[in-house]
Design a protein around this motif. Structure first.
Motif, PDB file in Angstrom:
ATOM      1  N   PHE A  75       0.792  -1.233   0.000  1.00 51.25           N
ATOM      2  CA  PHE A  75       0.000   0.000   0.000  1.00 51.25           C
ATOM      3  C   PHE A  75       0.824   1.283   0.000  1.00 51.25           C
ATOM      4  CE2 PHE A  75      -2.984  -3.198   1.408  1.00 51.25           C
ATOM      5  CZ  PHE A  75      -4.152  -2.837   0.755  1.00 51.25           C
ATOM      6  N   GLU A  76       2.153   1.169  -0.059  1.00 50.96           N
ATOM      7  CA  GLU A  76       2.997   2.361  -0.012  1.00 50.96           C
ATOM      8  C   GLU A  76       2.745   3.309  -1.184  1.00 50.96           C
ATOM      9  OE1 GLU A  76       7.073   3.733   1.606  1.00 50.96           O
ATOM     10  OE2 GLU A  76       5.010   3.603   2.269  1.00 50.96           O
ATOM     11  N   VAL A  77       2.861   2.797  -2.409  1.00 48.67           N
ATOM     12  CA  VAL A  77       2.697   3.662  -3.583  1.00 48.67           C
ATOM     13  C   VAL A  77       1.248   4.150  -3.727  1.00 48.67           C
ATOM     14  CG1 VAL A  77       2.872   3.784  -6.096  1.00 48.67           C
ATOM     15  CG2 VAL A  77       4.702   2.701  -4.773  1.00 48.67           C
ATOM     16  N   PRO A  78       0.205   3.281  -3.584  1.00 47.11           N
ATOM     17  CA  PRO A  78      -1.164   3.800  -3.646  1.00 47.11           C
ATOM     18  C   PRO A  78      -1.444   4.880  -2.604  1.00 47.11           C
ATOM     19  CG  PRO A  78      -1.174   1.417  -3.827  1.00 47.11           C
ATOM     20  CD  PRO A  78       0.227   1.806  -3.487  1.00 47.11           C
ATOM     21  N   SER A  79      -0.888   4.715  -1.403  1.00 48.90           N
ATOM     22  CA  SER A  79      -1.081   5.717  -0.362  1.00 48.90           C
ATOM     23  C   SER A  79      -0.469   7.051  -0.761  1.00 48.90           C
ATOM     24  CB  SER A  79      -0.470   5.231   0.958  1.00 48.90           C
ATOM     25  OG  SER A  79      -0.631   6.202   1.979  1.00 48.90           O
ATOM     26  N   ASN A  80       0.699   6.986  -1.388  1.00 52.49           N
ATOM     27  CA  ASN A  80       1.353   8.220  -1.814  1.00 52.49           C
ATOM     28  C   ASN A  80       0.553   8.914  -2.924  1.00 52.49           C
ATOM     29  OD1 ASN A  80       3.721   9.823  -1.274  1.00 52.49           O
ATOM     30  ND2 ASN A  80       4.362   9.380  -3.361  1.00 52.49           N
ATOM     31  N   GLY A 128       2.886   4.974   3.214  1.00 48.75           N
ATOM     32  CA  GLY A 128       2.763   6.310   2.647  1.00 48.75           C
ATOM     33  C   GLY A 128       3.318   7.409   3.511  1.00 48.75           C
ATOM     34  N   PHE A 129       3.629   7.122   4.782  1.00 51.44           N
ATOM     35  CA  PHE A 129       4.123   8.181   5.667  1.00 51.44           C
ATOM     36  C   PHE A 129       5.474   8.717   5.199  1.00 51.44           C
ATOM     37  CE2 PHE A 129       6.837   9.195   9.393  1.00 51.44           C
ATOM     38  CZ  PHE A 129       6.284  10.436   9.682  1.00 51.44           C
ATOM     39  N   PHE A 130       6.436   7.821   4.997  1.00 54.55           N
ATOM     40  CA  PHE A 130       7.787   8.240   4.626  1.00 54.55           C
ATOM     41  C   PHE A 130       7.804   8.976   3.280  1.00 54.55           C
ATOM     42  CE2 PHE A 130      11.985   7.540   2.771  1.00 54.55           C
ATOM     43  CZ  PHE A 130      12.828   7.931   3.805  1.00 54.55           C
ATOM     44  N   PRO A 131       7.295   8.374   2.190  1.00 49.57           N
ATOM     45  CA  PRO A 131       7.287   9.127   0.932  1.00 49.57           C
ATOM     46  C   PRO A 131       6.357  10.331   0.967  1.00 49.57           C
ATOM     47  CG  PRO A 131       6.069   7.090   0.681  1.00 49.57           C
ATOM     48  CD  PRO A 131       6.764   7.014   2.018  1.00 49.57           C
ATOM     49  N   ALA A 378       9.267   6.211  -2.800  1.00 49.17           N
ATOM     50  CA  ALA A 378       8.221   5.329  -2.254  1.00 49.17           C
ATOM     51  C   ALA A 378       8.443   3.895  -2.714  1.00 49.17           C
ATOM     52  CB  ALA A 378       6.847   5.817  -2.681  1.00 49.17           C
ATOM     53  N   LEU A 379       8.790   3.737  -3.992  1.00 46.52           N
ATOM     54  CA  LEU A 379       9.025   2.407  -4.546  1.00 46.52           C
ATOM     55  C   LEU A 379      10.236   1.750  -3.893  1.00 46.52           C
ATOM     56  CD1 LEU A 379       7.948   0.523  -6.819  1.00 46.52           C
ATOM     57  CD2 LEU A 379       9.697   1.524  -8.298  1.00 46.52           C
ATOM     58  N   ILE A 380      11.335   2.485  -3.795  1.00 47.31           N
ATOM     59  CA  ILE A 380      12.548   1.953  -3.167  1.00 47.31           C
ATOM     60  C   ILE A 380      12.283   1.610  -1.708  1.00 47.31           C
ATOM     61  CG2 ILE A 380      14.913   2.511  -2.461  1.00 47.31           C
ATOM     62  CD1 ILE A 380      15.033   4.370  -4.937  1.00 47.31           C
ATOM     63  N   ASN A 381      11.585   2.507  -1.026  1.00 49.45           N
ATOM     64  CA  ASN A 381      11.308   2.313   0.394  1.00 49.45           C
ATOM     65  C   ASN A 381      10.413   1.101   0.626  1.00 49.45           C
ATOM     66  OD1 ASN A 381      11.562   3.359   3.162  1.00 49.45           O
ATOM     67  ND2 ASN A 381       9.381   3.775   3.006  1.00 49.45           N
ATOM     68  N   SER A 382       9.380   0.936  -0.228  1.00 47.48           N
ATOM     69  CA  SER A 382       8.444  -0.174  -0.021  1.00 47.48           C
ATOM     70  C   SER A 382       9.085  -1.511  -0.355  1.00 47.48           C
ATOM     71  CB  SER A 382       7.175   0.036  -0.848  1.00 47.48           C
ATOM     72  OG  SER A 382       7.479   0.115  -2.221  1.00 47.48           O
ATOM     73  N   LEU A 383       9.775  -1.590  -1.500  1.00 49.53           N
ATOM     74  CA  LEU A 383      10.422  -2.852  -1.872  1.00 49.53           C
ATOM     75  C   LEU A 383      11.615  -3.140  -0.972  1.00 49.53           C
ATOM     76  CD1 LEU A 383      10.323  -2.670  -5.791  1.00 49.53           C
ATOM     77  CD2 LEU A 383       8.766  -3.859  -4.231  1.00 49.53           C
ATOM     78  N   GLY A 384      12.384  -2.112  -0.657  1.00 45.89           N
ATOM     79  CA  GLY A 384      13.539  -2.306   0.225  1.00 45.89           C
ATOM     80  C   GLY A 384      13.140  -2.747   1.611  1.00 45.89           C
ATOM     81  N   ASN A 385      12.041  -2.193   2.103  1.00 48.72           N
ATOM     82  CA  ASN A 385      11.588  -2.542   3.452  1.00 48.72           C
ATOM     83  C   ASN A 385      11.076  -3.966   3.568  1.00 48.72           C
ATOM     84  OD1 ASN A 385      11.883  -0.651   5.648  1.00 48.72           O
ATOM     85  ND2 ASN A 385      10.703   0.799   4.413  1.00 48.72           N
ATOM     86  N   LEU A 386      10.920  -4.667   2.443  1.00 47.77           N
ATOM     87  CA  LEU A 386      10.563  -6.083   2.528  1.00 47.77           C
ATOM     88  C   LEU A 386      11.657  -6.882   3.235  1.00 47.77           C
ATOM     89  CD1 LEU A 386       8.886  -6.729  -0.933  1.00 47.77           C
ATOM     90  CD2 LEU A 386       7.795  -6.707   1.319  1.00 47.77           C
TER      91      LEU A 386
END
Length: 439
Positions: A75-80, A128-131, A378-386
């Motif tokens: 949900f990171e990118v949709p939230s952003n 979505g908070f970070f991005p 957002a993409l780097i953060n979401s995939l990296g945070n996996l």
């Protein structure tokens, strides 16, 4: 006239407006990041309590700790994207409210299923908070100021790493009202986010044009400056690029892998360090929390030292690689001795993986066009945070099946070495044409 007064009078109108913006929003964003991080990692301090009170085993704990990052990634990118639609004020407030509710609800888990569900929902809520904060910077600060603001914002993670142990340890000692200490910890830390979201709603503005605390001339100056920078970028290449197009850029894949490797080590240490500390002796929850702060205090000093060296001697990739090698050595040698030796080794590793985290972000920031920077981050953060899913899940499975996390520590060391090599293939020079050409 004092030196300070002279310096203040020497500021241009734009500099004064930027200074007012940073003084108003940066302290709040740092506090939000601290609260966010504590709600994310506080389960590291209650693993034994969850096992004793509701029967959550090691493998289930590891999976639950990791499921947060699955919800976060999805949900990171949709939230952003929704943040851009509804505005930063409304959406950041919504994010804080829902993550506070989910964090509070953790106090009432009844078993593995509810534990899994709530950890996943907490990740969904925080997504979505970070991005979102990064996007906020792009709407309020000129290009030259965003990197400085980002560095201050990221300091919230380091401060949270230090504060989470003593705060959570102290709250764990609360008993009463028919609730255990771990339940009070979740309730108090979760409700702190709910209370803070009310302040966010009244304090933040979505756009400079809405900021009554800026003069009309300052609002116009900020808006015109950012609009002019945007117009210059639009001369270079199209603004709308899909996520799939971004993933065809080899540099972005490299960025995702490097950050995944860093996150893998950070969260492997974060979720298992309290358990290592408990094996060192008979300590109270508060004492465990104090011990837990030591690696992070050391790492903050290392972060600033590495940042200073990188600024002075340049070549960001080399410094990031050096930090990753330090992390690899610390994780590898932590398997050689008992709990005390492991703790000291992880303190050494923390110097590396936290410094690598701060050294990493300027690399993609330098490479990316500012118009797509928020989406790509957002993409780097979401995939990296996996990495935060893989590390605790693997550690929990290994400990339950073998009684040891030694194999996981070897894997973390090996991954850091690979990332140290890969980072030399990451470019810091903007190369927008490559991305645009793939569209």
């Amino acid at each position: 006239m004092t030196t300070a007064q002279a310096a203040g009078r020497a500021l241009s109108p734009l500099d004064r407006a930027v200074s007012k913006i940073k003084q108003r929003v940066l302290p709040l964003f740092v506090i939000m990041f601290i609260v966010n991080y504590i709600d994310r990692v506080n389960i590291g301090f209650v693993r034994t309590h969850l096992a004793a009170d509701i029967g959550i085993g090691t493998a289930a704990y590891g999976l639950g700790a990791g499921l947060f990052f699955v919800g976060y990634a999805i949900f990171e990118v949709p939230s952003n994207m929704l943040l851009q639609k509804y505005g930063a004020k409304a959406w950041l407030t919504r994010i804080m409210l829902t993550w506070g509710i989910a964090a509070t609800a953790m106090a009432f888990v009844q078993g593995e299923t509810s534990f899994y569900v709530l950890r996943f929902l907490l990740g969904v809520a925080e997504a979505g908070f970070f991005p979102g904060v990064i996007y906020y910077f792009t709407q309020w600060l000129p290009n030259g100021e965003r990197g400085k603001a980002m560095a201050i914002f990221l300091s919230g993670s380091a401060l949270a790493s230090i504060l989470s142990g003593p705060i959570s340890g102290a709250l764990l000692q609360i008993e009463g009202g028919g609730l255990h200490g771990w339940q009070w910890m979740f309730i108090i830390e979760g409700l702190a986010s709910v209370v803070l979201c009310g302040f966010v709603w009244f304090w933040l503005d979505s756009r400079p044009a809405d900021a009554k605390w800026l003069t009309q001339s300052e609002r116009d100056l900020i808006g015109n400056t950012i609009a002019a920078e945007q117009a210059e970028r639009e001369k270079i290449k199209p603004a709308h690029i899909s996520a799939w197009t971004l993933l065809r850029d080899s540099q972005i894949i490299i960025f995702c892998f490097i950050y995944f490797s860093i996150s893998l080590t950070i969260y492997g240490a974060t979720f298992w360090l309290p358990s290592i500390i408990r094996k060192m002796g008979t300590y109270s929850d508060f004492q465990v929390g104090l011990f837990n702060s030591i690696p992070w205090i050391i790492s903050i000093i290392a972060m600033y030292l590495f940042a200073s060296l990188a600024a002075r001697f340049k070549f960001q990739q080399a410094w990031a690689a050096a930090a990753l090698i330090i992390a690899a050595i610390g994780m590898y040698v932590s398997t050689f001795g008992g709990p005390v030796f492991a703790f000291v080794s992880i303190c050494f590793a923390a110097v590396g993986f936290k410094a690598a985290s701060s050294l990493f972000w300027p690399i993609p920031q330098s490479y990316l066009d500012a118009r797509i920077a928020a989406a790509v981050i957002a993409l780097i953060n979401s995939l990296g945070n996996l990495g935060g899913f893989v590390a605790p899940t693997t550690f929990g499975f290994l400990e339950q099946k073998t009684g040891s996390i030694q194999g996981g520590l070897y894997a973390l060391a090996a991954t850091s070495v690979v990332a140290a090599v890969v980072v030399f293939f990451a470019r810091t020079t903007a190369h927008s044409a490559a991305i645009a050409g793939n569209k």
